[in-house]
Enzyme design. Sequence first.
Site, PDB file in Angstrom:
ATOM      1  N   GLY A  34      -3.564  12.867  -2.590  1.00 47.90           N
ATOM      2  CA  GLY A  34      -2.306  12.147  -2.782  1.00 47.90           C
ATOM      3  C   GLY A  34      -2.024  11.204  -1.621  1.00 47.90           C
ATOM      4  O   GLY A  34      -0.875  10.940  -1.289  1.00 47.90           O
ATOM      5  N   SER A  69      -5.805   6.588  -1.684  1.00 47.03           N
ATOM      6  CA  SER A  69      -7.014   5.837  -1.377  1.00 47.03           C
ATOM      7  C   SER A  69      -7.142   4.660  -2.343  1.00 47.03           C
ATOM      8  O   SER A  69      -7.698   3.619  -1.989  1.00 47.03           O
ATOM      9  CB  SER A  69      -8.243   6.737  -1.457  1.00 47.03           C
ATOM     10  OG  SER A  69      -8.253   7.424  -2.687  1.00 47.03           O
ATOM     11  N   GLU A  96      -2.899  -2.109 -10.594  1.00 41.69           N
ATOM     12  CA  GLU A  96      -2.914  -0.670 -10.897  1.00 41.69           C
ATOM     13  C   GLU A  96      -2.171  -0.387 -12.213  1.00 41.69           C
ATOM     14  O   GLU A  96      -2.628   0.406 -13.029  1.00 41.69           O
ATOM     15  CB  GLU A  96      -2.279   0.101  -9.735  1.00 41.69           C
ATOM     16  CG  GLU A  96      -2.275   1.579  -9.958  1.00 41.69           C
ATOM     17  CD  GLU A  96      -2.943   2.394  -8.874  1.00 41.69           C
ATOM     18  OE1 GLU A  96      -3.382   1.840  -7.853  1.00 41.69           O
ATOM     19  OE2 GLU A  96      -3.031   3.619  -9.058  1.00 41.69           O
ATOM     20  N   ASP A 149       2.888   2.912  -2.805  1.00 43.13           N
ATOM     21  CA  ASP A 149       1.562   3.042  -2.181  1.00 43.13           C
ATOM     22  C   ASP A 149       1.058   1.695  -1.663  1.00 43.13           C
ATOM     23  O   ASP A 149       0.583   1.579  -0.533  1.00 43.13           O
ATOM     24  CB  ASP A 149       0.544   3.612  -3.192  1.00 43.13           C
ATOM     25  CG  ASP A 149       1.047   4.877  -3.867  1.00 43.13           C
ATOM     26  OD1 ASP A 149       2.016   5.468  -3.369  1.00 43.13           O
ATOM     27  OD2 ASP A 149       0.477   5.257  -4.905  1.00 43.13           O
TER      28      ASP A 149
HETATM   29  C1  GLA Z   1       2.556   8.164  -6.670  1.00 44.06           C
HETATM   30  C2  GLA Z   1       2.810   6.758  -7.159  1.00 44.06           C
HETATM   31  C3  GLA Z   1       3.964   6.116  -6.383  1.00 44.06           C
HETATM   32  C4  GLA Z   1       5.201   7.011  -6.408  1.00 44.06           C
HETATM   33  C5  GLA Z   1       4.832   8.443  -6.020  1.00 44.06           C
HETATM   34  C6  GLA Z   1       5.970   9.411  -6.207  1.00 44.06           C
HETATM   35  O1  GLA Z   1       2.112   8.146  -5.342  1.00 44.06           O
HETATM   36  O2  GLA Z   1       1.650   5.976  -7.017  1.00 44.06           O
HETATM   37  O3  GLA Z   1       4.254   4.833  -6.912  1.00 44.06           O
HETATM   38  O4  GLA Z   1       5.818   6.960  -7.671  1.00 44.06           O
HETATM   39  O5  GLA Z   1       3.732   8.936  -6.772  1.00 44.06           O
HETATM   40  O6  GLA Z   1       7.041   9.082  -5.390  1.00 44.06           O
END
Ligand code: GLA
Length: 387
Positions: A124, A127, A160, A172
């Site tokens: 999580g 990457s 994405e 991210d």
């Molecule tokens: C993943 C998603 C993010 C966000 C988180 C939860 O990392 O890629 O955009 O929604 O979950 O906060």
Amino acid sequence: MSHSDSVTSCFTEHFQSQPQFLATAPGRVEVIGNHTDYNQGPVIGAAIDKGVSVALRRIDERAFRFASSDFPFVETNDSSSKQNGDDAWANYPLGVYNALIRRGLQQSGGFEIAVKSDVPSGAGLSSSAALELASAKAFCAAYELELSDKELAIACREAENEFVGVPCGILDQGVSAFGKTGHLVHIDCREIEFSTIPLGSEYSIWIFNTHQKHSLVESMYATRHEECFEAVKQLESLGLDISYLADITPQQFEAHKDRLSPNVRKRAEHVVCEIERVKQVCALLAEGKVSEVGGLLFDSHESSRTLFENSIEELDYLVSILKSMPEVIGARLTGGGFGGAAMALAGEAFTQSYAQSVASAYRGRFGEEPDVLHCQVSEGARLLSIS
Ligand code: GLA
């Protein structure tokens, strides 16, 4: 070996030539703001000192070649088609390439790209966003496309969402683009505004990767996404003029929540209160009170456990041990959830031996140790010079 050396040697090994451009981008931790991003709320993350580097060379032939030390070699002459199965990893750079074409990248010939990562996958730590941002930086340099970091983060999220097919928010990509050493990244997801908040170099992030992953993690993320928008629909039908959960205050929510269907109510309560928690963390950080944000991080985890139901027993256990240690400021699951890693924010008082005691306690309970990763808060996506 430095990032540039290792990705260059991966490139030369696969393509028997030298790359023209090198770029790197970090993985990230979500510090607080769980599932707030696609609900247009704020979120705070940190870029870590683990990332993905790419090496790129343009070629005259219309061929697109992707090499990595972790994934199978991919070659295609159709840059607009998605790859499937084991080749699907190439969709991240390919999706970014297509998003940049929509922003003015002039195509000619093809390219060869090599990828090297030291972000543990499945933890999580994003990457995939790191690969997108590193590719975006390299493509912009190679095709002389001038885009701001904000435009790059948006283009990578678009890749994405539309090419890879994950309905993620901007967290991210935004953190990977805007990371800064010793600073947290704050994102206002409604205005898509990025800013950095000084943290102090004495603070760092500890990651405890459970290696557990729900087999349906992608579809569970999508279900939570739908439940949040279902909550908006139900609240609208009660007469509230809102388009996103970020449009409602906790007080308004409280007054209407009993009329929502049970699961939808729980998901929405998590998001609405989490948005409040992010604001409170911002206020504390603005006063330099880093050591006081911990309670909000623990509350966030508790809300994930009971309301959003995106935690797992292993993460709950890690967070409960970390909570009992006075050297830890705060801890919670990080990212989408349903597995992955717990993060802890700590000062210098928390050392490797404390982390090891957490890992040993975990082993006592679950039979194997989580991976422990100590991360410094680091720089965002950037080009690297070729040595
Ligand atoms: C993943 C998603 C993010 C966000 C988180 C939860 O990392 O890629 O955009 O929604 O979950 O906060």
